[in-house]
Write an enzyme that holds these catalytic residues in place. Sequence first.
Site, PDB file in Angstrom:
ATOM      1  N   ASP A   1       0.837  -1.218  -0.021  1.00  0.00           N
ATOM      2  CA  ASP A   1      -0.120  -0.008   0.046  1.00  0.00           C
ATOM      3  C   ASP A   1       0.761   1.434   0.048  1.00  0.00           C
ATOM      4  O   ASP A   1       1.770   1.453   0.726  1.00  0.00           O
ATOM      5  CB  ASP A   1      -0.733  -0.040   1.241  1.00  0.00           C
ATOM      6  CG  ASP A   1      -1.906   0.944   1.268  1.00  0.00           C
ATOM      7  OD1 ASP A   1      -2.797   0.882   0.387  1.00  0.00           O
ATOM      8  OD2 ASP A   1      -2.012   1.673   2.111  1.00  0.00           O
TER       9      ASP A   1
ATOM     10  N   GLU B   1      14.451 -15.547   1.323  1.00  0.00           N
ATOM     11  CA  GLU B   1      14.634 -16.246   1.993  1.00  0.00           C
ATOM     12  C   GLU B   1      13.615 -17.509   1.884  1.00  0.00           C
ATOM     13  O   GLU B   1      13.922 -18.571   2.513  1.00  0.00           O
ATOM     14  CB  GLU B   1      14.331 -15.869   3.678  1.00  0.00           C
ATOM     15  CG  GLU B   1      15.368 -14.669   3.943  1.00  0.00           C
ATOM     16  CD  GLU B   1      15.055 -13.997   5.272  1.00  0.00           C
ATOM     17  OE1 GLU B   1      14.035 -14.490   5.942  1.00  0.00           O
ATOM     18  OE2 GLU B   1      15.476 -12.938   5.506  1.00  0.00           O
TER      19      GLU B   1
HETATM   20  C1  BGC Z   1      -5.743   2.150  -0.423  1.00  0.00           C
HETATM   21  C2  BGC Z   1      -6.756   3.059   0.060  1.00  0.00           C
HETATM   22  C3  BGC Z   1      -6.348   3.499   1.325  1.00  0.00           C
HETATM   23  C4  BGC Z   1      -5.047   4.097   1.356  1.00  0.00           C
HETATM   24  C5  BGC Z   1      -4.543   4.484   2.680  1.00  0.00           C
HETATM   25  C6  BGC Z   1      -4.791   3.057  -0.737  1.00  0.00           C
HETATM   26  O1  BGC Z   1      -4.088   3.448  -1.592  1.00  0.00           O
HETATM   27  O2  BGC Z   1      -6.129   1.296  -1.422  1.00  0.00           O
HETATM   28  O3  BGC Z   1      -7.864   2.128  -0.038  1.00  0.00           O
HETATM   29  O4  BGC Z   1      -7.301   4.506   1.749  1.00  0.00           O
HETATM   30  O5  BGC Z   1      -3.967   3.535   0.703  1.00  0.00           O
HETATM   31  O6  BGC Z   1      -4.037   3.510   3.177  1.00  0.00           O
END
Ligand code: BGC
Length: 572
Positions: free
Chosen positions: A223, A278
């Site tokens: 993310d 790993e």
């Molecule tokens: C996720 C979102 C989220 C954001 C903050 C993003 O890119 O896909 O759904 O709100 O990250 O974590």
Amino acid sequence: MTLVGRKTVIIHQQTTPKQWWQDAVIYQIYPRSFASSRGRIGDLAGISSRLEYVANLGVDAIWLSPFYLSPQKDGGYDVANYRLVDPLFGTNDDAADLIATAHRNNLKIIVDLVPNHTSDQHEWFQAALAGDEVARACYYFRDSADGNPPNDWISIFGGCAWTRVCDRADAPGSPWESDTSWYLHLFDSSQPDLNWDNPEVREEFDNILRFWLNLGVDGFRVDVAHGLAKDPALPNWQYHWDMVAGGSEIPENVPRPPMWNRPEVHEIYRRWRSVLDEYGPDRMLVAEAWVDSEEDLAKYVRSDEMSQAFNFAFLLTPFTAHDLHETISTSLSAMDSVGAPTTWVLSNHDVVRATSRLGLSHTGKGPNGIRSWEEQPDVELGHRRALAAHLLQAALPGSTYIYQGEELSLPEHMDLPDNVREDPAFFRTQGREAGRDGQRVPMPWEADQPAFGFSPNGESWLPQPAQWADIAVDVQADQPHSSLNHFKRMIALRKTLAMGTAQLVDQEPQADYLHYVSQRNDRADIHVFVAFDNPVSLPEDANLLIATCEISDGILPANSAVWFEQDTERVN
Ligand code: BGC
């Protein structure tokens, strides 16, 4: 129409994939909204119970959005404990069971990793609030002399990116009620940013990776991968970096952002690559990085970093022959330059569903949610275009992502009442933006069951439109020409014809249609045509393999796509 004599250009060579993810079809599951074994919110046992459906789609892997302990201020992208399943979604045993069920069904499993920020309920942040200096050093806490935020940064979700500790709702009566320091959150105030210059943060995440790898996961979706490193001087920079679209709207003379896409992030991914190694060469990392150029994106997938990166440029491209042609060429050439597979993405839980987005007067990324009084999509047009875009996507070499419900051609829910909305973007923009709830509505499984079979007690955390009775899974399963059955045929054909590893030949771009040829040395050429505003005549000897609509008299109607072989002519 004759295809002989046209100028052709090879834009991607045939590959021999060494790893499963290089040409995989990956299905995104948003756990809150897929299937519930208990009520209101989807859960892991619900997903396990519906995995056969996913396997029958013919996909190779699933990616699960977060299911970890979380106060759910941002749909679980606010993690309070990275090693624990939230009771809302079940238990760690349910996670182990889901991983085993996925593997039994020949599905690889990718889980979400949220490293840019934790939840404010994470034990580190709670200790930081209580004044623990070691814990504070894991985040960005700053004092300010004049009572103003330490700099002018703005949150992706709207408003200031800093919150003063004493202004928090939980401050009154707490030991921190007089703490006037500020903490940074590039997203919601419940999502404090981690300080990745701190070795403790790095070590913790190495171990979180190992924790899930030990449980058997095959990869991680990372993310906000472009956000982890910040300029330590935290200089002012007040521009809006867009969710998904990144800085594409920011004028070129503006200095590079001090918080997005900084070169220091790459050391982190090289380190993670060695943690994954790993466990052998087949575990993968996919970057969610909102950067403005394919060249920048390619840096995330150099051979010692991540395995692939979401190609949001494809999702953001307006539905025209010229624009898609440009994006496809530049995406392939950028990823080929570092030897990584290109990915193709049209939808996810952060953007208006393709079926609705592509029916708007301006195609491209679209608005952040759609409400009933805002521009409404042309339903028929959006549906046709989304099917065509997906058939184009499935023909392209590399790896393809499908968001749950796209196979049903689910539209955006545009009539959600505001009192059921949960997206922080809705609240932080004071309702200027509808936010992302409309693309996260629970799946319709059975037309005549309460909540369309989403949960045993008929509850669902967001209401589903009544019209979804017509497009529920069980209804579409019985219709040979439904979107669901079309997707199954498309995915099966993509696999049989090994489209994901084929050479791609570009016919000289035509004004209003696209024509690619997918070539392999072990089968006949496959032609891929996409028609846009005007119908296109197909060659007389076109032997149709799959199309997004009925084709009569050799004419591909506007806003549709087809794959065919040619009996007699070959493209040179
Ligand atoms: C996720 C979102 C989220 C954001 C903050 C993003 O890119 O896909 O759904 O709100 O990250 O974590």
